[in-house]
Every structure is written in structure tokens, then in C-alpha cells.
Enzyme design. Structure first.
Site, PDB file in Angstrom:
ATOM      1  N   ASN A 188       0.842  -1.194   0.000  1.00 45.45           N
ATOM      2  CA  ASN A 188       0.000   0.000   0.000  1.00 45.45           C
ATOM      3  C   ASN A 188       0.881   1.249   0.000  1.00 45.45           C
ATOM      4  O   ASN A 188       1.775   1.372   0.837  1.00 45.45           O
ATOM      5  CB  ASN A 188      -0.907  -0.010   1.231  1.00 45.45           C
ATOM      6  CG  ASN A 188      -1.795  -1.235   1.261  1.00 45.45           C
ATOM      7  OD1 ASN A 188      -2.448  -1.566   0.279  1.00 45.45           O
ATOM      8  ND2 ASN A 188      -1.801  -1.943   2.383  1.00 45.45           N
ATOM      9  N   GLU A 212       8.494  -4.893  -1.231  1.00 49.90           N
ATOM     10  CA  GLU A 212       7.437  -3.869  -1.177  1.00 49.90           C
ATOM     11  C   GLU A 212       7.987  -2.486  -1.531  1.00 49.90           C
ATOM     12  O   GLU A 212       7.288  -1.677  -2.143  1.00 49.90           O
ATOM     13  CB  GLU A 212       6.765  -3.867   0.195  1.00 49.90           C
ATOM     14  CG  GLU A 212       6.242  -5.211   0.678  1.00 49.90           C
ATOM     15  CD  GLU A 212       5.464  -6.000  -0.344  1.00 49.90           C
ATOM     16  OE1 GLU A 212       5.682  -7.219  -0.457  1.00 49.90           O
ATOM     17  OE2 GLU A 212       4.640  -5.391  -1.055  1.00 49.90           O
ATOM     18  N   HIS A 215       7.933  -2.236  -5.196  1.00 51.99           N
ATOM     19  CA  HIS A 215       6.591  -1.978  -5.726  1.00 51.99           C
ATOM     20  C   HIS A 215       6.271  -0.484  -5.802  1.00 51.99           C
ATOM     21  O   HIS A 215       5.368  -0.091  -6.554  1.00 51.99           O
ATOM     22  CB  HIS A 215       5.538  -2.665  -4.852  1.00 51.99           C
ATOM     23  CG  HIS A 215       5.200  -4.058  -5.284  1.00 51.99           C
ATOM     24  ND1 HIS A 215       4.832  -4.380  -6.580  1.00 51.99           N
ATOM     25  CD2 HIS A 215       5.157  -5.237  -4.584  1.00 51.99           C
ATOM     26  CE1 HIS A 215       4.571  -5.673  -6.661  1.00 51.99           C
ATOM     27  NE2 HIS A 215       4.771  -6.222  -5.470  1.00 51.99           N
TER      28      HIS A 215
END
Length: 575
Positions: A188, A212, A215
Site C-alpha cells: 500500500n 514492497e 513496488h
């Protein structure tokens, strides 16, 4: 239905083309696949309730009305009211808190797809771990999180920026969630979600956070426009993750981690079959199928191998880094299809386009995308041989008959190994199970006490070996492990193994004793595993089980129903 229903809004006939307009949808949401409510007993602190959302892939339509496709991106704002003492966080670039009203306000200034809108609320406190990063966790976990990550995230962000350009999201914060979080980590934007259970496994924690971080460029800034091409996010993020680890930890460590994952890919390939359509990079998504069902190791590792192959065509990975920087700059805040990436690649390297590399026999780009089976080419991992060779040597000592090398094997001190070496060794033993009784007995004598003190990623693999080999002297360790685990990744594989062999009664006993400490979703999954070949399990009140539990039965006479699904125990991958 599981996937919701569409809302159609008829616009006024008088509305002019491109004329701005506003739609207000008033709605209520309670339980839904995106929203996970936890009683205090399911948190580490046992003090306050907790809630988090998990939108990937198509769950956020149960959280709020949205265009629930990665092809559509938008900014968002949210107002959240919470009781005093409950900290609320969202995946947003800006936030304020009006203490008198107990109201949080959030705003994400950059366009994101619906699945990246995320919320978490609970007994959370924070500490800064870098100039643009802080870690959030329950109070009892915060010191551990600080000790593991202080200064590290900034190092990884700086390495990523040197490769792929500026980090565009402002802050990079991390929140550690209770063990009910259904996956390991979620990218997120501005606020990575990570399961707290991974904190004890340092090397897995490093890889998961760096993945992450990657990402932030690949998946969040530039997103796959369709779930049928998820590799555009996961394959590129895995490649970027390994470029970052090479820069920060060296090529040998990166090759070791890659060897571990590619081992798992081939394990999954063996189970699924080489002509299974889910092994394609451009997999066909049939109507009514949840895209999350297409999340597999091919998305990550076959996608990675294709990206790695493209980088090798350039001759120097730094040239490919330059291309990826230009790709991010061109497509940031948009969604793309594979042809966008490949056209950009060939335009960036006109000499490769002239050589028609996209049509090279046996390695055609179209074949990479649409052929089933293993990757068409895999990376050279020889730079990791200093770490992988000891694993191969030890495995050979234990699996070559006759077993006359125990002395040499037992002299190996696994506590001196890296975690990825140990799990690679144990995974290969798992692949060879059941082992001869003499081998499993000697393995236990040599390593069981060493493994007891190691992290959960290592311990669960040893315990799976114990179960698959019906090694009763160490079964008490399986019980002890499951009595202290509440996460999906450390319970499901063991329950599946227990129920595949002769130990289903043992599994039932442990479950009845521990089910109250499990999230209802996990409890339901384990009940389904236990129910295979039996009548449906009743919901049992375990408040009085402690004194009424029958003695452990080592033999389950009930015949098993064949389960056609691929089991987690056969994949042995935690992220």
C-alpha cells in the site's frame, strides 16, 4: 455474490461532453472480504480491537463503491471517526487528526488503483526509523520492529532511487499487523502492511520489505492494466528487489535467495503440470474467477526470469536500469499492458530492435508471454555458489545410500548458516520425504536441538519433515508450535501435512484446543482441511476442552478423500 454487483448511474441527457460532474453514493458496509475485524484476543497486546483492510485483487468493492480494476486510477480522500485511544492510518500522502472530534482526515494526492486504498486502526504507536520512514506497531512489538529496521529502510530506498529514479510517494512507513493478516506483506503506497510474524525471521523480513519498496516503482507508480498480466507488477518488482539486494548485500546473497525461490517454482510446476494454463504470464481470466486465484510463483518467478532475460539482452544490467528509469518516467501514475513495456524496451534499444531479438528462435517474446511451462531461460546463479554449494553437499551426504557419511554431515553447524541456506536444505529434504527411518532419526539427533532455537521459517520446515515422515519422537514439537501460532502461513502447511498422513486425530486434538485463538477465516480454512474425508466438523465450544480432550491417537483409520487442489504444504513459499 463474492464479487459484488455493478452499480449503473444514468447521467442527465443535458450533460455536455467533458463537463465536470459529481456523483454522491450513500452506502453502508459491514462484513466483507476486504474488511478484517479483530477482537482484542486476536492482537498481541490483547487490549483493544483492531481492524484492517486488504483490497488486492478485487476485495475493495466490499469496502467502498469503486471502479475495481487496476486500469482505473484516481486520487482519494477519506474522513474516519474512531474512539479515543484507537490510532487510524491509511495509504495516503497527507493526514490530519482533530482530537476533540476524534476524526482523522486523509488525502492521497496521486492517482492509485482501487486495490491500493487501505486502512488500519488499533492500538498502534510509532517510532521514526529514518528521515522519511517510521514504523507502526502494537506497543509490545515496537522495540523489536525498531531494532530490526532502524536505518535500514532509508538504505534500501536510497539504493532503489539510484537505480530507478526518485521515490515519488513522500513517506515510506510500515505498519506491522497481527498474525491474522492473510498474506505476508502488501505494498500500500506510503504505508506498507506487513505481518508481525515475520519479525523473527531477519532475512525474510529484509526480502519482504525490499520487495514492497520495489513496488513503489513497479506496481504502484506503473500498474498492470489487467489482472491477466500481473507479472508486470510482480515480475518487475522481483527483478528490482534483486537489483536492490545485489547493491546492498552482494550478488552471492541475491543468488541464494533466487535459488530458493526458483526451487519453489519448479516444485509448483511439478505439481501443476507443465501444460497448466496458470503457468502462462498472460493467463486468461475466466468470468467469475477471483484474480487472486492467479497469484502463483509464475507471476513472480517466471515473470522475473523474463525481465532478467531482457536485462541480459542489453549486455549490462546498468543499461537496463536506465531503460527502467525511462519506463517509470513515461508511464508513472498510469496502467500498462505488456506490449507497452516491450515496445518501450525495443524503442529504447534500437540496436536490439534491428537484431529482431523479439523473434529469436525459442525465446520469442510472444512465447515468453503465452507458452505454458517453466521459464524459457533462467539466470546464472554461479555467483551464489559459495552459499549454495554447502547446501548441495550436505543434502547429498544425507540422501546418498548407504548412509555412511553421518559423521561428516553431523559436523555441520546449521546455526552458522544463513536462513536461506537452511530453508533451501530443508525444502530439498521435504521434496524427498518420506525418507528412510534411519535417515530421519539421524537428522533429528544431529539438528533437532539446533533448529529449535531458530526462526519460524526454519522451524516449520523441520516440523513438516517430522510430520511427513511420521517421526513420533518429535511430534510434541509440532503441538507446541501450533499452540503458539495464529498466522495462516505457519498453520495451514502443517495441518495439511497432518491430514494427508496418519495424524488427522492428532491434528483434530490440537485444533480443538487452539481454535479460539484463531481468526474466524483461518478457523474455517482449517476446518475444511480437517473435514476432507470426514463428516463436516461441528463448531465445538473449547472452553472445557482442557480436561476432556481424548488422548492422542497416532493412527487415523478414516479413509481420505482425494484433494485435487494444490496444497500450501507442497509449495513451501511464504511470500
Amino acid at each position: 455474490t463474492d464479487y459484488g454487483s455493478s452499480l449503473t448511474v444514468s447521467l442527465p441527457a443535458a450533460l455536455q461532453p467533458h463537463q465536470p460532474f459529481q456523483i454522491i453514493v450513500r452506502y453502508t458496509t459491514a462484513d466483507g472480504p476486504a474488511i478484517w475485524w479483530l477482537d482484542p484476543e486476536l492482537t498481541y497486546g490483547n487490549a483493544k480491537p483492531f481492524v484492517f483492510t486488504q483490497g488486492h485483487s478485487v476485495c475493495n468493492r466490499s469496502f467502498f463503491p469503486c471502479f475495481d480494476t487496476p486500469a482505473v486510477k484516481c486520487t482519494y480522500s477519506a474522513t474516519v471517526k474512531a474512539p479515543a485511544g484507537i490510532q487510524v492510518l491509511m495509504s495516503a500522502t497527507q493526514s490530519t487528526y482533530l482530537e476533540e472530534e476524534g476524526v482523522y482526515q486523509f488525502y492521497m494526492e496521486y492517482p492509485v488503483p482501487a486495490y491500493l486504498v487501505a486502512l488500519v486502526a488499533g492500538d498502534l504507536i510509532h517510532a521514526d526509523i529514518g528521515p522519511r520512514s517510521r514504523v507502526w506497531a502494537e506497543p509490545c512489538l515496537l522495540p523489536t520492529a525498531i531494532s530490526k529496521l532502524s536505518g535500514m529502510v532509508e538504505r534500501w530506498l536510497a539504493a532503489a532511487e539510484s537505480l530507478y529514479g526518485p521515490y515519488i510517494w513522500g513517506r515510506y512507513d510500515i505498519v506491522f499487523l497481527p498474525p491474522s493478516f492473510p498474506i505476508v506483506a502488501m505494498e500500500n503506497p506510503c504505508l506498507t502492511f506487513i505481518i508481525s510474524s515475520i519479525l523473527e525471521s531477519d532475512e525474510f523480513l529484509i526480502i519482504d520489505v525490499i520487495h514492497e519498496v520495489a513496488h513503489s516503482w513497479f506496481g504502484n507508480a506503473v500498474t498492470n492494466a489487467t489482472w491477466e498480466e500481473m507479472w508486470l507488477s510482480e515480475g518487475l518488482a522481483t527483478y528490482a528487489q534483486r537489483r536492490i539486494t545485489t547493491e546492498t548485500y552482494g550478488a552471492a546473497f541475491t543468488c541464494l535467495e533466487t535459488a530458493f525461490r526458483l526451487d519453489a517454482l519448479h516444485r509448483q510446476m511439478k505439481l501443476l503440470g507443465e501444460d497448466n494454463p496458470v503457468s502462462k504470464l498472460q493467463v486468461k481470466l475466466e468470468p467469475g474467477v477471483n484474480p487472486s486465484n492467479l497469484m502463483n510463483l509464475f507471476t513472480y518467478e517466471k515473470g522475473y526470469c523474463f525481465v532478467y532475460y531482457l536485462s541480459q539482452l542489453c549486455g549490462d544490467p546498468r543499461h537496463f536500469d536506465s531503460f527502467l528509469r525511462a519506463y517509470i518516467e513515461k508511464y508513472k501514475f498510469t496502467s500498462v499492458v505488456a506490449q507497452d513495456l516491450l515496445d518501450s524496451f525495443l524503442n529504447f534499444f534500437p540496436e536490439l530492435k534491428e537484431q529482431c531479438v523479439e523473434s529469436k528462435a525459442g525465446l520469442e517474446f510472444e512465447r515468453w508471454l503465452n507458452a505454458t511451462g517453466p521459464p524459457l531461460a533462467e539466470p546464472d546463479l554461479s555467483q551464489g555458489s559459495s552459499l549454495t554449494r554447502p547446501v548441495e553437499t550436505l543434502f547429498k551426504l544425507w540422501t546418498t545410500e548407504p548412509l555412511d557419511s553421518v559423521a561428516a554431515a553431523s559436523s555441520v553447524d546449521l546455526t552458522k548458516w544463513r536462513t536461506f541456506q537452511t530453508v533451501l536444505f530443508l525444502d530439498r529434504l521435504l521434496d524427498g520425504s518420506p525418507l528412510p527411518h534411519e535417515v530421519i532419526k539421524k537428522l533429528s539427533e544431529c539438528y533437532s536441538s539446533q533448529l529449535d532455537s531458530m526462526n519460524a521459517e526454519i522451524r516449520i520446515r523441520w516440523l513438516q519433515i517430522v510430520v511427513r515422515n511420521d517421526y513420533y519422537p518429535d511430534l510434541y514439537k509440532v503441538r507446541r508450535f501450533l499452540e503458539n501460532q495464529m498466522s495462516r502461513m505457519y498453520t495451514i502447511p502443517l495441518y495439511e501435512d497432518l491430514c494427508t498422513g496418519t495424524l488427522k486425530s492428532f491434528a483434530l486434538e490440537i485444533f480443538y484446543q487452539t481454535q479460539n485463538q484463531l481468526h474466524p477465516n483461518l478457523r474455517k480454512t482449517i476446518q475444511q482441511i480437517l473435514s476432507q474425508g470426514l463428516n463436516p466438523l461441528p463448531a465445538i465450544d473449547t472452553t472445557a476442552v482442557a480436561t476432556d480432550t481424548p488422548a492422542m491417537v497416532l493412527e487415523d483409520k478414516v479413509s481420505e478423500a482425494t484433494n485435487g487442489a494444490i496444497s500450501l504444504r507442497d509449495v513451501n513459499v511464504s511470500a
